[in-house]
Write a protein that holds these residues in place. Structure first.
Motif: not given
Length: 245
Positions: A60-64, A107-111, A117-119, A163-168
């Motif tokens: 999370r720290a690295a992505v932020t 979780a890190a992407a959301r924070t 996001m591409i997976a 896919l099942d989220q609305n944050d990105f």
């Protein structure tokens, strides 16, 4: 131009993807699990961080810190291959990464406020039906044995998390069986083969193109239909980096 966090920068697809992202002028931070990998990524001209995807706080720290617009998830745990004497061990390891590791990445992407996001997913996880498979077909949730480990313990939770989220905007690229430099096969093999450089090209295109959702990425004429990737991403199954030299 985008700021991109590439999880799995030293993987087979990651190494083909980095030059494409750099060539387009994107700022890229790539992850690796070793000092050797960090040096390799830096030699390719991008920033690099050593990360264990299961260390959620450090990730999370690295992505932020990278403050990316786009996060590309190309992590697997198959670098050592599958031991014929104990195939389920590697399959379980990889499913664990796809399940728990992806949850940490999301979780890190959301924070960090990532916009897209591409997976990485797979194209041979569909439930049996007449061919070809299209992206709206159900995954094989009734699979048994090692196939169940791969799909139910790995692919289903990975795709659901992305896919099942609305944050990105969430994308999953369902790659066929990889072939080409650095893979397990020099020539097309399997029900839905795809060249590793063409697979990387799909991830590159998804940075700026397409609508959220799943995309089959494979050579034409196999088990999966690729119309959506061609139409929405502008993907070419015959893409090779040397063609652009």
């Amino acid at each position: 131009m985008s700021r991109i966090f590439l999880a799995g920068g030293t993987g087979i697809i990651g190494q083909s993807l980095v030059p494409l992202l750099r060539g387009a002028g994107h700022f890229v931070v790539g992850t690796t699990r070793s000092g050797e990998g960090k040096a390799k990524l830096e030699a390719m001209g991008i920033d690099a961080v050593i990360i264990n995807v299961f260390d959620a706080e450090a990730l999370r720290a690295a992505v932020t810190a990278a403050a990316p617009d786009v996060l590309i998830h190309q992590l697997t745990d198959l670098a050592a291959g599958i031991d014929p004497a104990a195939p389920e061990e590697a399959i379980r390891r990889n499913a664990h990464l796809r399940r728990e590791g992806t949850a940490n990445v999301v979780a890190a992407a959301r924070t960090a406020g990532v916009k897209r996001m591409i997976a990485q997913s797979i194209a041979w996880a569909y439930a049996p039906k007449p061919l070809p498979f299209i992206e709206s077909d159900p995954l094989d949730v009734n699979a048994t044995g090692s196939r169940a480990i791969s799909i139910l313990d790995g692919i289903v939770p990975l795709e659901n998390a992305v896919l099942d989220q609305n944050d990105f905007e969430g994308f999953v690229l369902r790659y066929g069986q990889l072939y080409g430099p650095g893979t397990w096969s020099a020539e097309p093999d399997g029900s839905a083969p795809v060249h590793v450089e063409a697979a990387a090209y799909a991830a590159f295109l998804a940075v700026d193109h397409g609508r959220p959702g799943a995309y089959n990425i494979a050579d034409p004429g196999g088990a999966v239909a690729i119309d959506r990737a061609v139409r929405e991403l502008g993907w070419r199954r015959d893409y090779r980096r040397h063609d652009q030299a």
